[in-house]
Design an enzyme around this catalytic site. Structure first.
Site, PDB file in Angstrom:
ATOM      1  N   CYS A  71       0.832  -1.201   0.000  1.00 28.54           N
ATOM      2  CA  CYS A  71       0.000   0.000   0.000  1.00 28.54           C
ATOM      3  C   CYS A  71       0.870   1.256   0.000  1.00 28.54           C
ATOM      4  O   CYS A  71       1.752   1.398   0.847  1.00 28.54           O
ATOM      5  CB  CYS A  71      -0.893  -0.003   1.236  1.00 28.54           C
ATOM      6  N   CYS A  77      -1.223   6.229   6.917  1.00 29.54           N
ATOM      7  CA  CYS A  77      -2.582   5.773   7.240  1.00 29.54           C
ATOM      8  C   CYS A  77      -2.586   4.979   8.532  1.00 29.54           C
ATOM      9  O   CYS A  77      -1.705   4.165   8.772  1.00 29.54           O
ATOM     10  CB  CYS A  77      -3.118   4.910   6.101  1.00 29.54           C
ATOM     11  N   CYS A  80      -3.772   0.167   8.789  1.00 30.96           N
ATOM     12  CA  CYS A  80      -2.933  -1.030   8.937  1.00 30.96           C
ATOM     13  C   CYS A  80      -1.673  -0.661   9.707  1.00 30.96           C
ATOM     14  O   CYS A  80      -1.179   0.451   9.604  1.00 30.96           O
ATOM     15  CB  CYS A  80      -2.498  -1.560   7.571  1.00 30.96           C
ATOM     16  N   CYS A 159      -8.782   1.373  -0.910  1.00 32.13           N
ATOM     17  CA  CYS A 159      -8.005   0.688   0.110  1.00 32.13           C
ATOM     18  C   CYS A 159      -7.752  -0.773  -0.296  1.00 32.13           C
ATOM     19  O   CYS A 159      -8.649  -1.457  -0.775  1.00 32.13           O
ATOM     20  CB  CYS A 159      -8.786   0.739   1.419  1.00 32.13           C
ATOM     21  N   GLN A 280     -19.409  -9.304  11.452  1.00 37.80           N
ATOM     22  CA  GLN A 280     -17.976  -9.550  11.274  1.00 37.80           C
ATOM     23  C   GLN A 280     -17.506  -8.950   9.944  1.00 37.80           C
ATOM     24  O   GLN A 280     -18.209  -9.054   8.950  1.00 37.80           O
ATOM     25  CB  GLN A 280     -17.691 -11.051  11.299  1.00 37.80           C
ATOM     26  N   TYR A 309     -23.790 -11.914  23.615  1.00 39.09           N
ATOM     27  CA  TYR A 309     -23.210 -10.926  22.690  1.00 39.09           C
ATOM     28  C   TYR A 309     -23.446 -11.424  21.260  1.00 39.09           C
ATOM     29  O   TYR A 309     -22.514 -11.564  20.474  1.00 39.09           O
ATOM     30  CB  TYR A 309     -21.708 -10.734  22.926  1.00 39.09           C
ATOM     31  N   GLU A 330     -28.247  -9.686  23.201  1.00 35.72           N
ATOM     32  CA  GLU A 330     -27.517  -8.629  22.502  1.00 35.72           C
ATOM     33  C   GLU A 330     -28.025  -7.272  22.975  1.00 35.72           C
ATOM     34  O   GLU A 330     -29.216  -7.090  23.209  1.00 35.72           O
ATOM     35  CB  GLU A 330     -27.721  -8.812  20.985  1.00 35.72           C
ATOM     36  N   CYS A 406     -11.759 -10.972  20.653  1.00 32.81           N
ATOM     37  CA  CYS A 406     -10.961 -10.118  19.770  1.00 32.81           C
ATOM     38  C   CYS A 406      -9.856  -9.437  20.581  1.00 32.81           C
ATOM     39  O   CYS A 406      -9.208  -8.528  20.084  1.00 32.81           O
ATOM     40  CB  CYS A 406     -11.846  -9.091  19.069  1.00 32.81           C
TER      41      CYS A 406
HETATM   42  N1  SAH Z   1     -21.366 -12.839  17.895  1.00 33.49           N
HETATM   43  C1  SAH Z   1     -21.690 -11.754  17.006  1.00 33.49           C
HETATM   44  C2  SAH Z   1     -21.336 -10.362  17.556  1.00 33.49           C
HETATM   45  C3  SAH Z   1     -20.014 -10.200  18.210  1.00 33.49           C
HETATM   46  S1  SAH Z   1     -19.475  -8.537  18.493  1.00 33.49           S
HETATM   47  C4  SAH Z   1     -21.047 -11.954  15.656  1.00 33.49           C
HETATM   48  O1  SAH Z   1     -20.165 -12.786  15.488  1.00 33.49           O
HETATM   49  O2  SAH Z   1     -21.451 -11.267  14.709  1.00 33.49           O
HETATM   50  C5  SAH Z   1     -20.002  -8.199  20.113  1.00 33.49           C
HETATM   51  C6  SAH Z   1     -21.460  -7.845  20.214  1.00 33.49           C
HETATM   52  O3  SAH Z   1     -21.729  -7.597  21.599  1.00 33.49           O
HETATM   53  C7  SAH Z   1     -21.896  -6.601  19.492  1.00 33.49           C
HETATM   54  O4  SAH Z   1     -23.007  -6.898  18.700  1.00 33.49           O
HETATM   55  C8  SAH Z   1     -22.278  -5.606  20.603  1.00 33.49           C
HETATM   56  O5  SAH Z   1     -23.343  -4.756  20.251  1.00 33.49           O
HETATM   57  C9  SAH Z   1     -22.675  -6.537  21.725  1.00 33.49           C
HETATM   58  N2  SAH Z   1     -22.548  -6.064  23.115  1.00 33.49           N
HETATM   59  C10 SAH Z   1     -21.655  -5.187  23.631  1.00 33.49           C
HETATM   60  N3  SAH Z   1     -21.793  -5.114  24.970  1.00 33.49           N
HETATM   61  C11 SAH Z   1     -22.782  -5.974  25.316  1.00 33.49           C
HETATM   62  C12 SAH Z   1     -23.375  -6.355  26.558  1.00 33.49           C
HETATM   63  N4  SAH Z   1     -22.966  -5.833  27.709  1.00 33.49           N
HETATM   64  N5  SAH Z   1     -24.357  -7.285  26.545  1.00 33.49           N
HETATM   65  C13 SAH Z   1     -24.783  -7.823  25.372  1.00 33.49           C
HETATM   66  N6  SAH Z   1     -24.250  -7.493  24.163  1.00 33.49           N
HETATM   67  C14 SAH Z   1     -23.266  -6.585  24.138  1.00 33.49           C
END
Ligand code: SAH
Length: 479
Positions: A71, A77, A80, A159, A280, A309, A330, A406
């Site tokens: 890049c 930037c 990355c 990008c 994702q 989540y 969520e 993550c």
């Molecule tokens: N498992 C999903 C999302 C993962 S990202 C996937 O793979 O697509 C993490 C997610 O947690 C996000 O959607 C975010 O909005 C949510 N989140 C953040 N804090 C939270 C909480 N305290 N309780 C429930 N969800 C939460």
């Protein structure tokens, strides 16, 4: 050590954010764009008591892992951080990072992490970008990415890790702004209209969702912009964000044309995604990540599963096909709405979704019903799980806990808490979701190995302070 001083150092290690670490007479120096194995000349630009930041002046001896960044704007930037490090070396760095965190913070001497699941072609993998729009010094409209650590915009409309088709959308936005005198946002003054352009692409169909983040209650000349956008755009909305904040999206999304969602397919399941919902960013690797989650869950069809989540219900719905019942939790209401719609769209009727914080919903549900779980999946944001949530998980006594993370540091902290509750790490698989950046995704399988009472007093407040002090020195983190 004085600002402006020049050092010649060997880079021995790398921070979580991908900056090189070298020592000048025992004093650690963090140098962006330097890679392990380099001997460099660096200027001290910020001196703290116990560490400093250096600016790379010259690579005197190049590391065997150093490559010429593909890049052209890799250095300015902020997107990355590892463009000067060979892809193979990045994978080693990521695997080591997961291992080191588990050992140092999790107390797990666990050398059996699987080799990182890598990408064959680690380019153009992102399905989403949020481009800041600002005015350049010469008055021109700049669209691109923030420079590292600052909010000055480095112009970039093609990008190398993003989608080539984004350029047509950005071109249309720019033309519309120029034609109708629409001003870019000015962060300092809080004036101007267009803050960001969010573009998300469905890899299944090639369709694009565009959401313009604006500093006005109503988007001016919305129909004119609609006409200029390419035909691939099937969903166009704007998000109202009037606040002086670094948070990109506003609270209110206003549809302009097309669907209020984008549709994509992952692991054979169709998903509708709203502009504000998390999804994702690397679809090819997401398939592999979710397949691993399913493998670790070890479902036979009789299980009760919780997916905490859960976003738009991606993991929940993949698991629902193999389980008796799946509950998802969520925090973002739009995402929960998508999750419910996605269940219907795929004829899945054994999945139920709750809107709210996982650390509220799960304890309340458990207190009310006393229902245990067979498998629990968590996929929290970078700060990891709340201590009280982990406690409830332990009380629900699932045989398996699948932890998608993550951030290796918070994964390791939560692992150390779950170990106190009688769980042990059985497998860990890093997955390279973010090539050329320092971010590392991993998935861990924990199993219940002892019947230790979950309500025994455990030490929940694992001290991450030390870790974050180091982290602070290395720069801000973010997803
Ligand atoms: N498992 C999903 C999302 C993962 S990202 C996937 O793979 O697509 C993490 C997610 O947690 C996000 O959607 C975010 O909005 C949510 N989140 C953040 N804090 C939270 C909480 N305290 N309780 C429930 N969800 C939460």
């Amino acid at each position: 050590m004085k600002k402006g001083q020049i050092f010649e150092i060997k880079i021995e290690d790398m921070t979580d954010e991908g900056a090189g670490i070298g020592k000048a007479d025992g004093y650690p120096l963090f140098v962006k764009d330097a890679v392990p194995g380099d001997v460099i000349r660096a200027e001290l630009i910020k001196d703290k008591k116990t560490y400093g930041y250096g600016r790379l002046l010259e690579v005197c001896e190049a590391s065997p892992d150093r490559i010429v960044p593909k890049c052209p704007i890799a250095r300015p930037c902020g997107g990355c951080q590892l463009q000067a490090l060979s892809y193979e070396a990045q994978l080693v760095f990521k695997e080591n990072k997961v291992k080191a965190a588990l050992k140092r913070i999790g107390g797990v001497t666990f050398d059996k992490t699987e080799p990182v699941i890598s990408m064959k072609d680690p380019w153009h993998y992102r399905n989403k970008a949020e481009y800041p729009v600002r005015k350049g010094k010469d008055g021109r409209i700049l669209i691109g990415f923030y420079a590292g650590r600052t909010h000055s915009v480095i112009e970039c409309e093609n990008c190398l890790i993003g989608q080539e088709a984004d350029a047509q959308v950005l071109g249309a936005v720019k033309r519309w702004m120029n034609e109708f005198g629409i001003e870019p946002y000015d962060e300092e003054a809080g004036t101007g209209t267009v803050r960001h352009v969010m573009i998300r692409t469905s890899f299944a169909s090639g369709e694009q969702m565009v959401c313009l983040v604006v500093n006005t209650k109503k988007l001016p000349f919305a129909n004119e912009l609609s006409r200029l956008l390419p035909k691939t755009v099937t969903s166009f909305s704007y998000s109202v964000n009037l606040k002086k904040t670094n948070v990109i999206m506003g609270d209110r999304t206003v549809p302009v044309f097309g669907e209020a969602f984008l549709e994509d397919v992952i692991c054979g399941v169709r998903y509708r995604i709203s502009p504000r919902a998390f999804y994702q960013v690397n679809p090819a690797q997401t398939e592999k990540l979710y397949a691993k989650a399913l493998e670790y869950a070890g479902l036979s069809g009789n299980e009760t599963v919780w997916d905490l989540y859960c976003g738009i219900g991606t993991i929940s719905l993949i698991m629902a096909k193999k389980a008796k019942k799946v509950y998802g939790v969520e925090i973002i209401p739009e995402a929960v709405k998508n999750a419910r719609e996605n269940a219907v769209l795929n004829d899945i009727n054994n999945a139920e979704f709750f809107a709210g914080r996982a650390e509220d919903v799960l304890p309340e549900h458990f207190a009310k019903t006393g229902e245990k779980a067979d498998v629990i999946v968590v996929d929290p944001p970078r700060k990891g799980c709340d201590g009280s949530l982990l406690h409830t998980i332990a009380l629900m006594a699932p045989k398996r806990l699948v932890y998608v993370s993550c951030n290796p540091a918070t994964l390791a902290r939560d692992v150390s808490i779950m170990r106190e509750f009688g769980y042990e790490v059985k497998k860990v698989q890093p997955v390279d979701m973010f090539p050329w950046t320092g971010h590392v995704e991993s998935i861990a399988l924990l199993e219940r190995v002892s019947n230790r009472k979950a309500d025994a007093k455990v030490h929940i407040d694992v001290d991450l302070e030390d870790y974050y002090r180091i982290k602070d020195a290395q720069g801000k983190d973010g997803k």
